[in-house]
Write a protein that holds these residues in place. Structure first.
Motif, PDB file in Angstrom:
ATOM      1  N   LEU A  98     151.082   6.773  13.852  1.00  0.00           N
ATOM      2  CA  LEU A  98     152.071   7.405  14.742  1.00  0.00           C
ATOM      3  C   LEU A  98     153.020   8.319  13.983  1.00  0.00           C
ATOM      4  CD1 LEU A  98     152.913   4.402  17.085  1.00  0.00           C
ATOM      5  CD2 LEU A  98     151.577   6.450  17.623  1.00  0.00           C
ATOM      6  N   ALA A  99     153.407   7.920  12.769  1.00  0.00           N
ATOM      7  CA  ALA A  99     154.347   8.726  11.998  1.00  0.00           C
ATOM      8  C   ALA A  99     153.721  10.079  11.654  1.00  0.00           C
ATOM      9  CB  ALA A  99     154.750   7.984  10.723  1.00  0.00           C
ATOM     10  N   GLU A 120     143.113  11.299   7.106  1.00  0.00           N
ATOM     11  CA  GLU A 120     143.168   9.889   7.518  1.00  0.00           C
ATOM     12  C   GLU A 120     142.030   9.130   6.838  1.00  0.00           C
ATOM     13  OE1 GLU A 120     144.908   7.487   9.189  1.00  0.00           O
ATOM     14  OE2 GLU A 120     143.174   6.243   8.698  1.00  0.00           O
ATOM     15  N   LYS A 121     142.398   8.022   6.244  1.00  0.00           N
ATOM     16  CA  LYS A 121     141.439   7.214   5.469  1.00  0.00           C
ATOM     17  C   LYS A 121     140.273   6.680   6.314  1.00  0.00           C
ATOM     18  CE  LYS A 121     141.739   2.713   3.217  1.00  0.00           C
ATOM     19  NZ  LYS A 121     142.673   1.704   2.723  1.00  0.00           N
ATOM     20  N   TYR A 122     140.583   6.236   7.517  1.00  0.00           N
ATOM     21  CA  TYR A 122     139.538   5.599   8.330  1.00  0.00           C
ATOM     22  C   TYR A 122     138.809   6.614   9.214  1.00  0.00           C
ATOM     23  CZ  TYR A 122     141.311   1.096   6.825  1.00  0.00           C
ATOM     24  OH  TYR A 122     141.673   0.031   6.066  1.00  0.00           O
ATOM     25  N   GLY A 180     146.214   4.623  13.076  1.00  0.00           N
ATOM     26  CA  GLY A 180     146.822   3.618  12.211  1.00  0.00           C
ATOM     27  C   GLY A 180     146.850   2.262  12.907  1.00  0.00           C
ATOM     28  N   LYS A 181     148.009   1.617  12.935  1.00  0.00           N
ATOM     29  CA  LYS A 181     148.090   0.271  13.519  1.00  0.00           C
ATOM     30  C   LYS A 181     147.997   0.280  15.043  1.00  0.00           C
ATOM     31  CE  LYS A 181     150.852  -1.439   9.717  1.00  0.00           C
ATOM     32  NZ  LYS A 181     151.360  -0.119   9.257  1.00  0.00           N
ATOM     33  N   HIS A 191     150.034  -3.951  22.135  1.00  0.00           N
ATOM     34  CA  HIS A 191     151.369  -3.406  21.832  1.00  0.00           C
ATOM     35  C   HIS A 191     152.195  -3.305  23.114  1.00  0.00           C
ATOM     36  CE1 HIS A 191     149.776  -2.213  17.974  1.00  0.00           C
ATOM     37  NE2 HIS A 191     150.893  -1.593  17.632  1.00  0.00           N
ATOM     38  N   ALA A 192     153.523  -3.332  22.935  1.00  0.00           N
ATOM     39  CA  ALA A 192     154.432  -3.109  24.072  1.00  0.00           C
ATOM     40  C   ALA A 192     155.398  -1.987  23.714  1.00  0.00           C
ATOM     41  CB  ALA A 192     155.201  -4.382  24.376  1.00  0.00           C
ATOM     42  N   TYR A 243     162.729   3.338  23.397  1.00  0.00           N
ATOM     43  CA  TYR A 243     161.850   4.154  22.555  1.00  0.00           C
ATOM     44  C   TYR A 243     161.938   5.616  23.024  1.00  0.00           C
ATOM     45  CZ  TYR A 243     159.471   0.149  20.331  1.00  0.00           C
ATOM     46  OH  TYR A 243     159.149  -0.968  19.588  1.00  0.00           O
ATOM     47  N   VAL A 257     143.302   9.790   0.682  1.00  0.00           N
ATOM     48  CA  VAL A 257     144.000  10.476  -0.406  1.00  0.00           C
ATOM     49  C   VAL A 257     144.095   9.511  -1.584  1.00  0.00           C
ATOM     50  CG1 VAL A 257     146.233  11.410  -1.126  1.00  0.00           C
ATOM     51  CG2 VAL A 257     145.254  12.064   1.077  1.00  0.00           C
ATOM     52  N   GLU A 285     150.877   3.832   5.184  1.00  0.00           N
ATOM     53  CA  GLU A 285     151.683   2.605   5.159  1.00  0.00           C
ATOM     54  C   GLU A 285     152.086   2.276   3.724  1.00  0.00           C
ATOM     55  OE1 GLU A 285     148.419   2.567   5.934  1.00  0.00           O
ATOM     56  OE2 GLU A 285     147.518   1.090   4.600  1.00  0.00           O
ATOM     57  N   ALA A 336     149.596   1.633   0.813  1.00  0.00           N
ATOM     58  CA  ALA A 336     148.829   2.823   0.435  1.00  0.00           C
ATOM     59  C   ALA A 336     149.700   3.794  -0.362  1.00  0.00           C
ATOM     60  CB  ALA A 336     148.291   3.505   1.693  1.00  0.00           C
ATOM     61  N   GLY A 349     157.217   6.804   8.436  1.00  0.00           N
ATOM     62  CA  GLY A 349     156.521   5.539   8.663  1.00  0.00           C
ATOM     63  C   GLY A 349     157.504   4.466   9.089  1.00  0.00           C
ATOM     64  N   ASP A 350     156.962   3.364   9.575  1.00  0.00           N
ATOM     65  CA  ASP A 350     157.847   2.316  10.105  1.00  0.00           C
ATOM     66  C   ASP A 350     158.581   1.548   9.010  1.00  0.00           C
ATOM     67  OD1 ASP A 350     155.839   0.724   9.060  1.00  0.00           O
ATOM     68  OD2 ASP A 350     155.275  -0.192  10.972  1.00  0.00           O
ATOM     69  N   MET A 380     157.036   1.023  16.231  1.00  0.00           N
ATOM     70  CA  MET A 380     156.437   2.280  16.683  1.00  0.00           C
ATOM     71  C   MET A 380     157.485   3.379  16.807  1.00  0.00           C
ATOM     72  SD  MET A 380     153.554   1.540  19.539  1.00  0.00           S
ATOM     73  CE  MET A 380     154.397   0.429  20.617  1.00  0.00           C
TER      74      MET A 380
HETATM   75  C1  LIG Z   1     149.001  -6.557  15.968  1.00  0.00           C
HETATM   76  C2  LIG Z   1     150.143  -5.598  16.021  1.00  0.00           C
HETATM   77  C3  LIG Z   1     150.990  -5.577  17.132  1.00  0.00           C
HETATM   78  C4  LIG Z   1     152.070  -4.700  17.171  1.00  0.00           C
HETATM   79  N1  LIG Z   1     152.875  -4.679  18.276  1.00  0.00           N
HETATM   80  C5  LIG Z   1     153.877  -3.772  18.361  1.00  0.00           C
HETATM   81  C6  LIG Z   1     154.661  -3.665  19.542  1.00  0.00           C
HETATM   82  O1  LIG Z   1     154.445  -4.391  20.515  1.00  0.00           O
HETATM   83  N2  LIG Z   1     155.665  -2.741  19.573  1.00  0.00           N
HETATM   84  C7  LIG Z   1     155.913  -1.903  18.510  1.00  0.00           C
HETATM   85  O2  LIG Z   1     156.811  -1.063  18.589  1.00  0.00           O
HETATM   86  N3  LIG Z   1     155.168  -1.990  17.380  1.00  0.00           N
HETATM   87  C8  LIG Z   1     154.173  -2.892  17.281  1.00  0.00           C
HETATM   88  N4  LIG Z   1     153.414  -2.965  16.145  1.00  0.00           N
HETATM   89  C9  LIG Z   1     153.796  -2.111  15.005  1.00  0.00           C
HETATM   90  C10 LIG Z   1     153.270  -0.691  15.131  1.00  0.00           C
HETATM   91  O3  LIG Z   1     151.884  -0.700  15.319  1.00  0.00           O
HETATM   92  C11 LIG Z   1     153.602   0.044  13.829  1.00  0.00           C
HETATM   93  O4  LIG Z   1     154.975  -0.069  13.557  1.00  0.00           O
HETATM   94  C12 LIG Z   1     153.258   1.533  13.886  1.00  0.00           C
HETATM   95  O5  LIG Z   1     152.010   1.762  14.486  1.00  0.00           O
HETATM   96  C13 LIG Z   1     153.283   2.079  12.450  1.00  0.00           C
HETATM   97  O6  LIG Z   1     152.918   3.427  12.422  1.00  0.00           O
HETATM   98  P1  LIG Z   1     152.902   4.222  11.044  1.00  0.00           P
HETATM   99  O7  LIG Z   1     152.410   5.583  11.349  1.00  0.00           O
HETATM  100  O8  LIG Z   1     154.218   4.050  10.375  1.00  0.00           O
HETATM  101  O9  LIG Z   1     151.876   3.449  10.098  1.00  0.00           O
HETATM  102  P2  LIG Z   1     150.342   3.174  10.269  1.00  0.00           P
HETATM  103  O10 LIG Z   1     149.998   2.987  11.685  1.00  0.00           O
HETATM  104  O11 LIG Z   1     150.005   2.065   9.340  1.00  0.00           O
HETATM  105  O12 LIG Z   1     149.642   4.521   9.792  1.00  0.00           O
HETATM  106  C14 LIG Z   1     149.366   4.794   8.459  1.00  0.00           C
HETATM  107  C15 LIG Z   1     148.051   5.543   8.394  1.00  0.00           C
HETATM  108  O13 LIG Z   1     147.812   5.960   7.067  1.00  0.00           O
HETATM  109  C16 LIG Z   1     146.416   5.817   6.819  1.00  0.00           C
HETATM  110  N5  LIG Z   1     146.200   5.767   5.370  1.00  0.00           N
HETATM  111  C17 LIG Z   1     146.441   4.730   4.533  1.00  0.00           C
HETATM  112  N6  LIG Z   1     146.130   5.071   3.280  1.00  0.00           N
HETATM  113  C18 LIG Z   1     145.700   6.354   3.308  1.00  0.00           C
HETATM  114  C19 LIG Z   1     145.248   7.248   2.319  1.00  0.00           C
HETATM  115  N7  LIG Z   1     145.199   6.902   1.047  1.00  0.00           N
HETATM  116  N8  LIG Z   1     144.847   8.480   2.715  1.00  0.00           N
HETATM  117  C20 LIG Z   1     144.896   8.850   4.023  1.00  0.00           C
HETATM  118  N9  LIG Z   1     145.324   8.027   5.009  1.00  0.00           N
HETATM  119  C21 LIG Z   1     145.732   6.797   4.655  1.00  0.00           C
HETATM  120  C22 LIG Z   1     146.097   4.513   7.533  1.00  0.00           C
HETATM  121  O14 LIG Z   1     144.723   4.337   7.711  1.00  0.00           O
HETATM  122  C23 LIG Z   1     146.869   4.689   8.820  1.00  0.00           C
HETATM  123  O15 LIG Z   1     146.131   5.353   9.792  1.00  0.00           O
HETATM  124  C24 LIG Z   1     152.328  -3.841  16.069  1.00  0.00           C
HETATM  125  C25 LIG Z   1     151.469  -3.847  14.980  1.00  0.00           C
HETATM  126  C26 LIG Z   1     150.391  -4.715  14.947  1.00  0.00           C
HETATM  127  C27 LIG Z   1     149.502  -4.705  13.762  1.00  0.00           C
END
Ligand SMILES: Cc1cc2nc3c(=O)[nH]c(=O)nc-3n(C[C@H](O)[C@H](O)[C@H](O)COP(=O)(O)OP(=O)(O)OC[C@H]3O[C@@H](n4cnc5c(N)ncnc54)[C@H](O)[C@@H]3O)c2cc1C
Length: 532
Positions: free
Chosen positions: A49-50, A69-71, A76-77, A97-98, A103, A275, A309, A312, A485-486, A497
């Motif tokens: 999301l970030a 994106e790695k995957y 992401g999450k 997720h909720a 937000y 990366v 994250e 990483a 990021g979160d 999120m």
């Molecule tokens: C089970 C679960 C339930 C949740 N429920 C809620 C909820 O109800 N409400 C809420 O607000 N939040 C919830 N969250 C939290 C929310 O999902 C995260 O806070 C948010 O998605 C984080 O986003 P992000 O972009 O910071 O990180 P991430 O989503 O972790 O994104 C990071 C990305 O970087 C990529 N990456 C990693 N390494 C590399 C690399 N070397 N090169 C390229 N890409 C790379 C990863 O694959 C990933 O896609 C939940 C999380 C989980 C796991």
């Protein structure tokens, strides 16, 4: 382009409620796009999301954006990917997720992508406990009467005790973000509750459930972080605890519309691209690109947004430091200015999300989503055949059900590396205590799917002061890179999120300011609490 002004409305007219606040552009007179003919390239590392949020703002303003994106899937999450199960392809999320009322950044993106219809309200949040009667919590009426209503309707709490407990917690009621961060990051939320003599039943029923769904070890979760969570998720206005859930899978609901929009804006999304390290211009100490799993990327970027994250990011910087160890200027900046941030950051314990296809359904009085704060390792159960279309359709066709079990801090209870096939057996004794019907009526497991990860940000006590802001690396002489990021620190209450999306937008804003393009306004939760 539609901005967030229209969700800046505030419909809680209560005297006590606190309005969200705008962070306005620092450069309101600058043009709202890059000048025609000027190309600026931005590398976004991480498609969660970030990263998606930073990409959206920059692409909308004329930047050439490249996401790595790695995957093989974006999100992401929040990812959602196709999995073949029972002769059908199901789109399966990382986990349920909720989305909360406060937000504001996410709501803005939903409006811009025109995806509001993909969400429905989750009105009543149901909890079961070991030593209390079940609770059905919902908010009604103006702030703060809505909170007293929750206590009054509780089958467990007495109104007078509940009001006393609530009013005796000035840290929550007279919340002050900066003061709380300074005072309470070195103690855990549990230590804070003990210090404040929070009555046990109020703690167990109102406070502990929120702590149990943080995916962190409850015992060490920072009091400062949790008090901020409380403001965002439950306090400040009468609607803050209102949640929404998606009514179709997250790919259809969010990720496909989002990536389709980005692709239309010429954003290049490279999946399966990890990366490995950053490339640094030695003269200017600027990050100018990366080496990834496909090899040396020869593009020289003007800016980099690091949106992967925390685990990483640590790995990418460790590799970068190793590569530049003999280049004095880069080595010095990385080891003296940057490493200190990354060394203090941690990853939360591993977790599992198990989705099970059963041949039967639970009786109709059970809840679509149930939080189970006393039943670790099971923290939450979602009945997907009551939530998302493709599971509803499957259930209607077959009479079966699809349940998702969230198991946080898994290795506090079981061996870390168990086979997927063992997960259901391991959690069955606990599930039996929550839903005995599954066992009494001999539900047959038709199929299962397990997500196992160790990628969640740690909000352990003591980490806040070392947590970097979006611009901490750039301010510490490493040029051209902003963080999102979160796990990134914000100057306003923000979480999960919403923090991911907000910091993505903040990272974009740093770049826009430097390039003299008008920044994006941010609507954020107030730094001060309700103040009754
Ligand atoms: C089970 C679960 C339930 C949740 N429920 C809620 C909820 O109800 N409400 C809420 O607000 N939040 C919830 N969250 C939290 C929310 O999902 C995260 O806070 C948010 O998605 C984080 O986003 P992000 O972009 O910071 O990180 P991430 O989503 O972790 O994104 C990071 C990305 O970087 C990529 N990456 C990693 N390494 C590399 C690399 N070397 N090169 C390229 N890409 C790379 C990863 O694959 C990933 O896609 C939940 C999380 C989980 C796991």
């Amino acid at each position: 382009m539609q901005l967030i002004s229209e969700i800046g409305r505030y419909d809680d007219r209560s005297f006590f409620a606190k309005d969200p606040v705008w962070i306005n552009p620092k450069n309101p007179k600058d043009p709202s796009r890059l000048p025609d003919g000027l190309e600026k390239k931005v590398l976004v590392i991480g498609g969660g999301l970030a990263g998606l949020s930073a990409a959206l703002e920059l692409a909308d303003r004329g930047y050439s954006v490249y996401i790595k994106e790695k995957y093989s899937h974006i999100g992401g999450k929040l990812f959602c990917k196709p999995v073949d199960i029972l002769n059908q392809t199901f789109w399966i999320e990382h986990g349920f997720h909720a989305w909360f009322h406060n937000y504001y950044q996410f709501q803005d993106i939903r409006k811009r992508l025109n995806i509001d219809n993909n969400f429905k309200t989750w009105d009543v949040v149901n909890y079961v406990f070991r030593n209390y009667k079940p609770e059905a919590i919902y908010s009604e009426g103006p702030y703060p009467l809505n909170l007293f209503g929750i206590i009054q309707r509780s089958p467990n709490l007495k109104l007078t005790d509940g009001i006393k407990s609530f009013l005796s917690l000035p840290d929550m009621v007279f919340y002050d973000f900066d003061h709380i961060n300074q005072k309470y990051d070195n103690i855990s939320f549990i230590e804070w509750a003990t210090q404040k003599k929070v009555p046990q039943d109020f703690y167990d029923i109102i406070l502990k459930p929120a702590l149990s769904v943080t995916l962190n070890e409850p015992i060490s979760f920072s009091a400062a972080e949790m008090l901020a969570f409380m403001q965002i998720f439950f306090l400040t206005n009468s609607k803050s605890d209102r949640r929404e859930v998606a009514n179709v899978n997250y790919y259809e609901a969010i990720l496909k519309p989002w990536t389709d929009y980005l692709i239309k804006q010429n954003v290049k999304i490279q999946l399966d691209t990890e990366v490995l390290r950053l490339k640094v211009d030695e003269k200017t100490a600027s990050i100018i690109g990366s080496v990834d799993s496909n090899g040396d990327d020869t593009i020289v970027y003007d800016w980099v947004v690091m949106a992967s994250e925390v685990g990483a990011v640590k790995k990418i910087f460790a590799n970068t430091l190793k590569y530049y160890q003999n280049v004095p200027r880069v080595n010095e900046i990385l080891s003296n200015n940057i490493k200190k941030y990354l060394d203090t950051m941690k990853v939360a314990p591993d977790y599992k999300v198990l989705r099970v296809w059963f041949d039967k359904k639970l009786n109709s009085s059970t809840h679509d989503i149930l939080e189970t704060p006393d039943f670790s390792p099971v923290n939450l159960i979602a009945q997907y055949h009551l939530l998302e279309k493709e599971f509803i359709d499957w259930s209607n066709r077959t009479g079966g059900s699809v349940l998702e079990f969230h198991c946080y801090t898994w290795s506090s209870f079981f061996t870390k590396n168990v086979n997927d096939s063992q997960v259901w057996d391991l959690i069955s004794p606990t599930v039996k205590q929550i839903y005995p019907e599954i066992f009494e009526r001999n539900f047959k497991v038709l199929a299962y799917h397990v997500n196992s990860f160790e990628n969640f940000s740690s909000f352990e006590k003591g980490l806040l002061k070392g947590r970097p802001f979006v611009d901490s690396f750039a301010l510490n002489k490493l040029n051209g890179i902003y963080l999102a990021g979160d796990w990134i620190r914000t100057k306003y209450p923000s979480a999960l999120m919403e923090r991911a999306v907000s910091t993505g937008r903040e990272a974009a804003n740093q770049i826009l300011l430097k390039d003299n393009v008008k920044q994006v306004p941010l609507l954020v939760v107030n730094n001060k609490g309700p103040g009754i």
